[in-house]
Design an enzyme around this catalytic site. Structure first.
Site, PDB file in Angstrom:
ATOM      1  N   ARG A   1       0.829  -1.207   0.000  1.00  0.00           N
ATOM      2  CA  ARG A   1       0.000   0.000   0.000  1.00  0.00           C
ATOM      3  C   ARG A   1       0.860   1.254   0.000  1.00  0.00           C
ATOM      4  O   ARG A   1       0.532   2.249  -0.642  1.00  0.00           O
ATOM      5  CB  ARG A   1      -0.923  -0.001   1.227  1.00  0.00           C
ATOM      6  CG  ARG A   1      -1.962  -1.106   1.224  1.00  0.00           C
ATOM      7  CD  ARG A   1      -2.946  -0.958   0.091  1.00  0.00           C
ATOM      8  NE  ARG A   1      -4.104  -1.830   0.255  1.00  0.00           N
ATOM      9  CZ  ARG A   1      -5.040  -1.994  -0.659  1.00  0.00           C
ATOM     10  NH1 ARG A   1      -4.964  -1.354  -1.814  1.00  0.00           N
ATOM     11  NH2 ARG A   1      -6.066  -2.807  -0.440  1.00  0.00           N
ATOM     12  N   TYR A   2       1.950   1.204   0.734  1.00  0.00           N
ATOM     13  CA  TYR A   2       2.830   2.373   0.814  1.00  0.00           C
ATOM     14  C   TYR A   2       3.409   2.709  -0.568  1.00  0.00           C
ATOM     15  O   TYR A   2       3.510   3.878  -0.946  1.00  0.00           O
ATOM     16  CB  TYR A   2       3.976   2.121   1.810  1.00  0.00           C
ATOM     17  CG  TYR A   2       4.851   3.340   2.034  1.00  0.00           C
ATOM     18  CD1 TYR A   2       4.517   4.283   3.000  1.00  0.00           C
ATOM     19  CD2 TYR A   2       6.003   3.552   1.282  1.00  0.00           C
ATOM     20  CE1 TYR A   2       5.296   5.405   3.213  1.00  0.00           C
ATOM     21  CE2 TYR A   2       6.792   4.664   1.471  1.00  0.00           C
ATOM     22  CZ  TYR A   2       6.435   5.596   2.443  1.00  0.00           C
ATOM     23  OH  TYR A   2       7.205   6.720   2.628  1.00  0.00           O
ATOM     24  N   ASN A   3       3.777   1.669  -1.312  1.00  0.00           N
ATOM     25  CA  ASN A   3       4.379   1.886  -2.632  1.00  0.00           C
ATOM     26  C   ASN A   3       3.349   2.183  -3.715  1.00  0.00           C
ATOM     27  O   ASN A   3       3.714   2.518  -4.841  1.00  0.00           O
ATOM     28  CB  ASN A   3       5.204   0.660  -3.026  1.00  0.00           C
ATOM     29  CG  ASN A   3       6.457   0.512  -2.181  1.00  0.00           C
ATOM     30  OD1 ASN A   3       6.990   1.498  -1.665  1.00  0.00           O
ATOM     31  ND2 ASN A   3       6.932  -0.721  -2.034  1.00  0.00           N
TER      32      ASN A   3
END
Length: 400
Positions: free
Chosen positions: A309-311
């Protein structure tokens, strides 16, 4: 005076050292009336045997006090509050404190020194003299912690020429998790256990699943401390008792003791936080990731919900969270500012007993939000308590 010169000056056989981190109550950050830093009663009586006279109510003796590196001089009192043995046997005080510190000009009462590692070097004599060094940065703290091991909030160390040993004052620990040699796993007496193994043992001794996550964290930390000290004594004392053939043998054991203390302290808060996250239904790899690698070599302690999700640039940044775990934060909170570029607000779980309003405002401007176990909130200025999250509130925030 340089700190190295001061250490040489107070390192003789005529000095006893007392080491602690200043709490918000010590510096009167919270507006309380504790009247000065706590001093272990055993040390106070060793310095001034007349304080043990229970026929006197609240006996006190003068101490010549010098606080460095500022060079503040005053005459203070070392007082034994013994109301418990006089007019209030059920709930009276039974403790010794250093009082009458000379007012707000004394650096010991400066809120900006809250959390600072502080060394009280008491010199035996009449009158007793005490030189105090308040560490100004992490480099100065390292000079002492490299010798004695980490000193965490609420933990204190005492060295005196009579004991010739560094003794942890256990005033705040419950004792229920102390282990006899027979209760220690036999393999731990052959190879010193890892910090994670000790934490798992402390959780088995004090699961506390019916208690709040905030209380559970603090009680388990106390338990872990007791388990560690029990194992340390059982593992290393036989080696000390049998003596050493040469200096190298002695230094090797001393280094092993120090390394075991550093290893235990380094990851303790992280391990406890992770255990509680798992117990509260957070699933590693789905709801959070522990020590993930992002943006090259950055490794936050906890990332919510995931690296994937962060990427994902389309995933809203406001739904990303990191949590750093640091037992003290006075000079360490800035370390987390660059741990995750996409996360505007960094959450910091700490056990430090207070921060000054100035430092808190600097943290807030930098996008850091404190997460502090509920019991410790009273050690912070009343003005900012409502802005500090409990661990339970942080978990609710993540779930929502």
């Amino acid at each position: 005076m340089e700190i190295e010169d001061w250490i040489d000056e107070v390192s003789g056989a005529n000095f006893a050292w007392y080491i602690k981190r200043l709490s918000g109550n010590d510096t009167q950050l919270t507006g309380g009336h504790q009247a000065g830093p706590y001093v272990p009663k055993s040390l106070a009586v060793e310095l001034l045997p007349q304080l043990s006279d229970l026929s006197l109510k609240n006996p006190r003796e003068l101490v010549e006090l010098r606080v460095l590196p500022d060079g503040f001089d005053t005459t203070a009192n070392l007082i034994y509050y013994n109301n418990k043995f006089h007019d209030n046997p059920s709930s009276g005080r039974n403790e010794t404190r250093l009082t009458a510190l000379g007012g707000r000009e004394n650096p010991l009462l400066d809120p900006e020194n809250t959390g600072a590692l502080t060394i009280f070097a008491f010199e035996y004599g009449a009158p007793v003299k005490c030189q105090v060094w308040i560490c100004q940065n992490r480099e100065q703290e390292a000079l002492f912690e490299d010798e004695f091991g980490p000193v965490e909030p609420s933990e204190t160390l005492v060295w005196s020429p009579n004991t010739k040993a560094i003794i942890a004052d256990t005033k705040k620990h419950l004792g229920a998790c102390s282990l006899s040699v027979e209760q220690i796993p036999s393999e731990w007496l052959v190879k010193f256990p890892s910090g994670l193994e000790i934490i798992k043992k402390s959780i088995s001794l004090r699961p506390d699943l019916s208690k709040s996550v905030d209380e559970r964290l603090l009680r388990r930390r106390d338990c872990e401390f007791e388990v560690f000290r029990s194992v340390e004594q059982a593992f290393f004392f036989p080696k000390v008792r049998s003596g050493f053939q040469n200096l190298d043998e002695f230094l090797a054991v001393a280094q092993s003791v120090l390394q075991s203390r550093k290893s235990r302290a380094g990851k303790s808060l992280e391990y406890h936080a992770k255990s509680i996250l798992d117990e509260e239904g957070f699933v590693e790899g789905i709801d959070y990731e522990y020590n993930p690698k992002i943006e090259g070599n950055k490794k936050p302690d906890f990332l919510f919900p995931s690296v994937k999700r962060y990427n994902d640039g389309s995933f809203p940044a406001e739904r990303l969270t990191i949590l750093a775990a640091k037992t003290t934060c006075k000079d360490r909170w800035r370390q987390i500012l660059n741990e995750a570029d996409r996360v505007p607000t960094k959450h910091l779980l700490t056990l430090q007993e207070g921060v000054s309003i100035n430092q808190y405002e600097e943290m807030s401007r930098s996008g850091v939000r404190l997460v502090v176990p509920k019991k410790l909130h009273k050690k912070y200025p009343s003005k900012i308590r409502s802005e500090i999250m409990t661990l339970a509130e942080f978990m609710t925030h993540i779930k929502n």
